[in-house]
Design an enzyme around this catalytic site. Sequence first.
Site, PDB file in Angstrom:
ATOM      1  CE  LYS A 169      -1.845   2.940   2.327  1.00 22.87           C
ATOM      2  NZ  LYS A 169      -1.583   4.398   2.089  1.00 22.87           N
ATOM      3  CB  CYS A 209      12.901   7.692  10.093  1.00 18.46           C
ATOM      4  SG  CYS A 209      13.595   6.599   8.870  1.00 18.46           S
ATOM      5  CD  GLU A 242      10.362  11.378  12.990  1.00 18.15           C
ATOM      6  OE1 GLU A 242       9.210  10.926  13.059  1.00 18.15           O
ATOM      7  OE2 GLU A 242      11.325  10.754  12.517  1.00 18.15           O
ATOM      8  CD  GLU A 245      12.735   2.766   9.662  1.00 22.28           C
ATOM      9  OE1 GLU A 245      12.680   3.627  10.566  1.00 22.28           O
ATOM     10  OE2 GLU A 245      12.936   3.029   8.476  1.00 22.28           O
TER      11      GLU A 245
HETATM   12  P1  NAI Z   1       1.864   7.926   8.426  1.00 27.79           P
HETATM   13  O1  NAI Z   1       2.641   7.070   9.356  1.00 27.79           O
HETATM   14  O2  NAI Z   1       0.482   8.272   8.832  1.00 27.79           O
HETATM   15  O3  NAI Z   1       1.844   7.244   6.985  1.00 27.79           O
HETATM   16  C1  NAI Z   1       2.685   6.181   6.590  1.00 27.79           C
HETATM   17  C2  NAI Z   1       1.865   5.154   5.827  1.00 27.79           C
HETATM   18  O4  NAI Z   1       0.885   4.593   6.700  1.00 27.79           O
HETATM   19  C3  NAI Z   1       1.092   5.730   4.641  1.00 27.79           C
HETATM   20  O5  NAI Z   1       1.101   4.791   3.591  1.00 27.79           O
HETATM   21  C4  NAI Z   1      -0.307   5.866   5.201  1.00 27.79           C
HETATM   22  O6  NAI Z   1      -1.310   5.834   4.222  1.00 27.79           O
HETATM   23  C5  NAI Z   1      -0.396   4.650   6.084  1.00 27.79           C
HETATM   24  N1  NAI Z   1      -1.427   4.734   7.123  1.00 27.79           N
HETATM   25  C6  NAI Z   1      -1.893   5.840   7.743  1.00 27.79           C
HETATM   26  N2  NAI Z   1      -2.857   5.513   8.633  1.00 27.79           N
HETATM   27  C7  NAI Z   1      -3.016   4.175   8.566  1.00 27.79           C
HETATM   28  C8  NAI Z   1      -3.868   3.230   9.242  1.00 27.79           C
HETATM   29  N3  NAI Z   1      -4.774   3.642  10.151  1.00 27.79           N
HETATM   30  N4  NAI Z   1      -3.743   1.927   8.940  1.00 27.79           N
HETATM   31  C9  NAI Z   1      -2.847   1.502   8.025  1.00 27.79           C
HETATM   32  N5  NAI Z   1      -2.027   2.342   7.350  1.00 27.79           N
HETATM   33  C10 NAI Z   1      -2.106   3.667   7.618  1.00 27.79           C
HETATM   34  O7  NAI Z   1       2.726   9.255   8.180  1.00 27.79           O
HETATM   35  P2  NAI Z   1       2.258  10.669   7.571  1.00 27.79           P
HETATM   36  O8  NAI Z   1       0.864  10.966   8.011  1.00 27.79           O
HETATM   37  O9  NAI Z   1       2.586  10.663   6.144  1.00 27.79           O
HETATM   38  O10 NAI Z   1       3.277  11.661   8.307  1.00 27.79           O
HETATM   39  C11 NAI Z   1       3.095  12.065   9.657  1.00 27.79           C
HETATM   40  C12 NAI Z   1       4.424  12.135  10.375  1.00 27.79           C
HETATM   41  O11 NAI Z   1       5.008  10.846  10.452  1.00 27.79           O
HETATM   42  C13 NAI Z   1       5.505  12.962   9.696  1.00 27.79           C
HETATM   43  O12 NAI Z   1       5.408  14.299  10.049  1.00 27.79           O
HETATM   44  C14 NAI Z   1       6.775  12.339  10.206  1.00 27.79           C
HETATM   45  O13 NAI Z   1       7.108  12.906  11.447  1.00 27.79           O
HETATM   46  C15 NAI Z   1       6.414  10.901  10.411  1.00 27.79           C
HETATM   47  N6  NAI Z   1       6.898  10.019   9.314  1.00 27.79           N
HETATM   48  C16 NAI Z   1       7.906   9.150   9.570  1.00 27.79           C
HETATM   49  C17 NAI Z   1       8.408   8.338   8.562  1.00 27.79           C
HETATM   50  C18 NAI Z   1       9.530   7.406   8.778  1.00 27.79           C
HETATM   51  O14 NAI Z   1      10.187   6.997   7.838  1.00 27.79           O
HETATM   52  N7  NAI Z   1       9.810   6.985   9.995  1.00 27.79           N
HETATM   53  C19 NAI Z   1       7.868   8.402   7.207  1.00 27.79           C
HETATM   54  C20 NAI Z   1       6.759   9.306   7.045  1.00 27.79           C
HETATM   55  C21 NAI Z   1       6.320  10.084   8.076  1.00 27.79           C
END
Ligand code: NAI
Length: 497
Positions: A189, A298, A399, A263
């Site tokens: 996804k 990250c 973060e 992760e």
């Molecule tokens: P997110 O963690 O919400 O999104 C990552 C993935 O999870 C996306 O594909 C999203 O569609 C999916 N997702 C979201 N809600 C879900 C659910 N309930 N069930 C299953 N999948 C779900 O991150 P987002 O909203 O893009 O960014 C928010 C914050 O997260 C950023 O400001 C940053 O601080 C952090 N982040 C950290 C990352 C990392 O590599 N550790 C990557 C992206 C964001």
Amino acid sequence: MTVSTAPQSDPHALAQALSGHHLIDGAFVAAASGRTFDVVNPATGVVIGQAAEGDAADVDRAVAAAAAAQAEWKTVPARQRGKLVAACGARLAEHVDELGRLIALETGKALRTESRVEASVLADMFVFFGGLGSELKGETVPFNPSMMTVTVREPVGVVGAIIPWNVPLLLMAMKIAPALVAGNTVVVKSAEEAPLTVLRVCQIMNEILPAGCFNMLSGFGPECGGPLVAHPKVAKVSFTGSVETGRIVARAAADRLIPATLELGGKSPMIVMGDADLDRAVEGAITGMRFTRQGQSCTASSRIYVHESVHDAFVEKVRARVDAMKMGDPLDEETDIGTIISPQQLEKVKGYIEAGRKAGATAITCSRMPKDPALSKGLFLQPVVFTDIAADAPPAKEEIFGPVACIFRFSDYEEALAAANDSEYGLAATIWTKDLRTAMDATQRLEAGFVQVNQNLVVQPNLSYGGVKSSGLGKEASLESMLEHFTHKKTIIFNMT
Ligand code: NAI
Ligand code: MG
């Protein structure tokens, strides 16, 4: 609709051609609901294409295809599976420039410094894991002389992978390459903000892999990611993203009693001792902080502890390096720094900069906004280096996922080490010193999954990668990670009495 798999030079045309599709069972299909959502170029605000808006019906279809394909795929000899995955890597290597341009268009990451680099690491990850098929070994166990006791490594089944937008190609490769080599099939996804380049990768790989082995869905988190984790035929989930969503995914996996690799975020420290090679440490801060990726990492080295004897010189060198970087059109070869991914992320990062100022920190603003009128709606943000910032100010603790670094002054090693470890996160850490005893001590006491001395390398094939504390569960990118997370061990006894 057919989309050529020959390398394409125009990312706009490619984005259009890929629009509105999932890839299920080897074919492009629209969402069952018929719905789509816009994909926007963050450098201009212009819509570059559409993504299929997946929901539970699409998940059902993709997981059914993956489950059917897995029955066959697991019977393909492991080295042969590896050869096919390595062949995907070789094919993707021919598309590095194309994929780099498309990911730059979708995410605003500069082509030369980030996007093309990511596309080439993607190809390399498939080549690396493709060579590991014959490492899926079991053991013989000295259980009883008249009983032959062995273990074998079996695939877990259908893997559901959920990926973010910051480095979607690399993070996806770290999941699907080992999953496939180990005999699993996958449903990915993609992130809402970056669905098209990963779809293109899936299309290219589907020319080589049997249909159904690698399926790709686009859609929103709760509506498409949620049903994927909850699907009864998904046997394992691998997630990269925020801590908040990681907890939701882990809870859903717990309900189903399936394993989850997570992760998550970080607030990685860097300790610069007074005897460090200062220029090297400055370069380490520049790469570690991922200024060329707008800090959207990250692993970003966003807490930098510098000994008071070199603090001011270090700050000045970092400022001068970041200030000399050029912000601009991500597709321009001269650009060092592109844009933030989305308006929401931009607001979030600006909020942290404001909070740091309110807390009385000194904010050093670097580089210059681009002047090109075509980029006037672009989500550009000048990098900020905070000094003299309180340890409990929000930008110092949380973060940010943006181009904001905090530099702290310290006088004593123990004080720096305690501050470095005083975090809910534990993804990566570095120490910069010429003193072997200090280096050795720090590598043992820093609470992080990846610790480096006098360098700040990013993820490398075959080096286990993953954090402790709230930074996640499980490792990726290595042989051990493939064995631990994408196989289970079956014990078999032959009784010969
Ligand atoms: P997110 O963690 O919400 O999104 C990552 C993935 O999870 C996306 O594909 C999203 O569609 C999916 N997702 C979201 N809600 C879900 C659910 N309930 N069930 C299953 N999948 C779900 O991150 P987002 O909203 O893009 O960014 C928010 C914050 O997260 C950023 O400001 C940053 O601080 C952090 N982040 C950290 C990352 C990392 O590599 N550790 C990557 C992206 C964001
Ligand atoms: Mg979210």
